[in-house]
Enzyme design. Structure first.
Site, PDB file in Angstrom:
ATOM      1  N   CYS A 141      14.853  34.995  46.747  1.00 63.42           N
ATOM      2  CA  CYS A 141      15.150  33.673  47.300  1.00 63.42           C
ATOM      3  C   CYS A 141      16.370  33.800  48.206  1.00 63.42           C
ATOM      4  O   CYS A 141      17.334  34.498  47.859  1.00 63.42           O
ATOM      5  CB  CYS A 141      15.435  32.687  46.160  1.00 63.42           C
ATOM      6  SG  CYS A 141      15.774  31.007  46.699  1.00 63.42           S
ATOM      7  N   HIS A 195       6.600  28.214  45.794  1.00 68.01           N
ATOM      8  CA  HIS A 195       8.032  28.555  45.750  1.00 68.01           C
ATOM      9  C   HIS A 195       8.841  27.455  46.442  1.00 68.01           C
ATOM     10  O   HIS A 195       9.887  27.027  45.928  1.00 68.01           O
ATOM     11  CB  HIS A 195       8.266  29.912  46.438  1.00 68.01           C
ATOM     12  CG  HIS A 195       9.694  30.345  46.481  1.00 68.01           C
ATOM     13  ND1 HIS A 195      10.195  31.390  45.732  1.00 68.01           N
ATOM     14  CD2 HIS A 195      10.751  29.871  47.196  1.00 68.01           C
ATOM     15  CE1 HIS A 195      11.490  31.539  45.980  1.00 68.01           C
ATOM     16  NE2 HIS A 195      11.859  30.617  46.876  1.00 68.01           N
ATOM     17  N   GLU A 196       8.329  26.965  47.583  1.00 69.20           N
ATOM     18  CA  GLU A 196       9.057  25.932  48.330  1.00 69.20           C
ATOM     19  C   GLU A 196       9.001  24.575  47.616  1.00 69.20           C
ATOM     20  O   GLU A 196      10.014  23.874  47.539  1.00 69.20           O
ATOM     21  CB  GLU A 196       8.494  25.786  49.757  1.00 69.20           C
ATOM     22  CG  GLU A 196       8.533  27.054  50.594  1.00 69.20           C
ATOM     23  CD  GLU A 196       9.834  27.820  50.487  1.00 69.20           C
ATOM     24  OE1 GLU A 196       9.793  29.056  50.549  1.00 69.20           O
ATOM     25  OE2 GLU A 196      10.903  27.197  50.303  1.00 69.20           O
ATOM     26  N   HIS A 229      11.489  24.294  44.952  1.00 68.55           N
ATOM     27  CA  HIS A 229      12.843  23.957  45.419  1.00 68.55           C
ATOM     28  C   HIS A 229      13.031  22.441  45.514  1.00 68.55           C
ATOM     29  O   HIS A 229      14.107  21.926  45.223  1.00 68.55           O
ATOM     30  CB  HIS A 229      13.126  24.573  46.795  1.00 68.55           C
ATOM     31  CG  HIS A 229      13.619  25.989  46.753  1.00 68.55           C
ATOM     32  ND1 HIS A 229      14.697  26.393  46.005  1.00 68.55           N
ATOM     33  CD2 HIS A 229      13.182  27.094  47.389  1.00 68.55           C
ATOM     34  CE1 HIS A 229      14.894  27.695  46.169  1.00 68.55           C
ATOM     35  NE2 HIS A 229      13.986  28.149  47.015  1.00 68.55           N
TER      36      HIS A 229
HETATM   37  O1  LIG Z   1      12.720  29.188  49.491  1.00 69.35           O
HETATM   38  C1  LIG Z   1      12.526  30.048  50.346  1.00 69.35           C
HETATM   39  N1  LIG Z   1      13.139  31.233  50.294  1.00 69.35           N
HETATM   40  O2  LIG Z   1      14.046  31.427  49.340  1.00 69.35           O
HETATM   41  C2  LIG Z   1      12.774  32.344  51.160  1.00 69.35           C
HETATM   42  C3  LIG Z   1      11.866  33.303  50.421  1.00 69.35           C
HETATM   43  C4  LIG Z   1      10.507  32.672  50.150  1.00 69.35           C
HETATM   44  C5  LIG Z   1       9.471  33.647  49.561  1.00 69.35           C
HETATM   45  C6  LIG Z   1       9.922  34.321  48.241  1.00 69.35           C
HETATM   46  C7  LIG Z   1       8.632  34.580  47.477  1.00 69.35           C
HETATM   47  C8  LIG Z   1       7.579  33.687  48.034  1.00 69.35           C
HETATM   48  C9  LIG Z   1       8.188  32.903  49.171  1.00 69.35           C
HETATM   49  C10 LIG Z   1      11.739  34.542  51.289  1.00 69.35           C
HETATM   50  O3  LIG Z   1      11.155  34.454  52.356  1.00 69.35           O
HETATM   51  N2  LIG Z   1      12.330  35.711  50.889  1.00 69.35           N
HETATM   52  N3  LIG Z   1      12.942  35.784  49.685  1.00 69.35           N
HETATM   53  C11 LIG Z   1      14.151  36.622  49.593  1.00 69.35           C
HETATM   54  C12 LIG Z   1      14.229  37.776  50.508  1.00 69.35           C
HETATM   55  C13 LIG Z   1      12.917  38.101  51.099  1.00 69.35           C
HETATM   56  C14 LIG Z   1      12.275  36.899  51.739  1.00 69.35           C
HETATM   57  C15 LIG Z   1      10.870  37.275  52.144  1.00 69.35           C
HETATM   58  O4  LIG Z   1       9.977  37.223  51.329  1.00 69.35           O
HETATM   59  N4  LIG Z   1      10.784  37.594  53.441  1.00 69.35           N
HETATM   60  C16 LIG Z   1       9.639  38.000  54.097  1.00 69.35           C
HETATM   61  C17 LIG Z   1       8.443  38.317  53.441  1.00 69.35           C
HETATM   62  C18 LIG Z   1       7.348  38.700  54.225  1.00 69.35           C
HETATM   63  C19 LIG Z   1       7.506  38.771  55.585  1.00 69.35           C
HETATM   64  C20 LIG Z   1       8.738  38.454  56.171  1.00 69.35           C
HETATM   65  N5  LIG Z   1       9.792  38.073  55.412  1.00 69.35           N
HETATM   66 NI    NI Z   2      13.767  30.129  47.720  1.00 72.32          NI
END
Ligand SMILES: O=CN(O)C[C@@H](CC1CCCC1)C(=O)N1NCCC[C@H]1C(=O)Nc1ccccn1
Ligand code: NI
Length: 183
Positions: free
Chosen positions: A110, A153-154, A157
């Site tokens: 996250c 996940h969203e 939140h």
């Molecule tokens: O609430 C929203 N958040 O917290 C951002 C989260 C949302 C995802 C987490 C799991 C499902 C949705 C997020 O995107 N991440 N989590 C932390 C670091 C990595 C990043 C990620 O998965 N990046 C990514 C993945 C594929 C392609 C490009 N980038």
């Molecule tokens: Ni998140």
């Protein structure tokens, strides 16, 4: 533009409170916020911009992560078969879901959590979501696989739920009955 300094971290009250329903039609401010959230995701996935502004790549973001307790989420990613999911939604609700569960085999992270938290995050395998989009139009989405995980996940939140709240503390890698891994 939204950068990492605008994203509140674990311990900030906005992350564990329920966000307020957003009035429709959207105010100019709420529309602008949605646009800024979408732009952040696009920027975060652009190598040059992400490096220049030190952005962590994200596929989704929710207004409570900006300390704004409104039911607003933005999603921007391409799934494995190249389908683009790029949208800003307000007042998203899961109106039905499968009994089957699924989870990301790599676990979840996250942007509001600056530490790795190990373990599987069991979620509904298939969901139907109702929401309103940036043009005040009603949206109904049926999702499965990775997209279903991201939207859940969203939406969590919006309801003050963090991904690690769903990890089995006794056995983080426990695979619940009737659940299958993604990727
Ligand atoms: O609430 C929203 N958040 O917290 C951002 C989260 C949302 C995802 C987490 C799991 C499902 C949705 C997020 O995107 N991440 N989590 C932390 C670091 C990595 C990043 C990620 O998965 N990046 C990514 C993945 C594929 C392609 C490009 N980038
Ligand atoms: Ni998140």
């Amino acid at each position: 533009m939204i950068t990492m300094k605008d994203i509140v971290r674990e311990g900030h009250p906005s992350l564990t409170r329920s966000a307020a329903v957003v009035e429709v039609p959207l105010s100019k401010d709420d529309k602008q916020l949605l646009e800024d959230m979408m732009q952040f995701l696009k920027n975060s996935q652009d190598e040059e911009i992400a490096e220049k502004y030190e952005l962590r790549a994200g596929v989704g973001i929710a207004a409570p992560q900006l300390g704004i307790e409104k039911q607003i989420i933005a999603i921007h990613f391409e799934d494995i078969d190249g389908k683009l999911y790029s949208m800003g939604l307000v007042n998203p609700k899961i109106i039905s879901h499968s009994v089957e569960q699924s989870y990301l085999s790599s676990g979840e992270g996250c942007l509001s959590v600056d530490r790795p938290v190990e373990g599987y995050v069991p979620r509904h395998a298939r969901i139907t979501i109702k929401a309103t989009d940036i043009n005040d139009q009603p949206v109904k989405l049926r999702l499965k696989g990775y997209p279903a995980i991201v939207f859940q996940h969203e939406i969590d939140h919006i309801n003050g739920i963090m991904f690690f709240d769903r990890i089995n503390t006794e056995d983080p890698f426990n695979i619940p009955e009737n659940s299958s891994p993604i990727q």
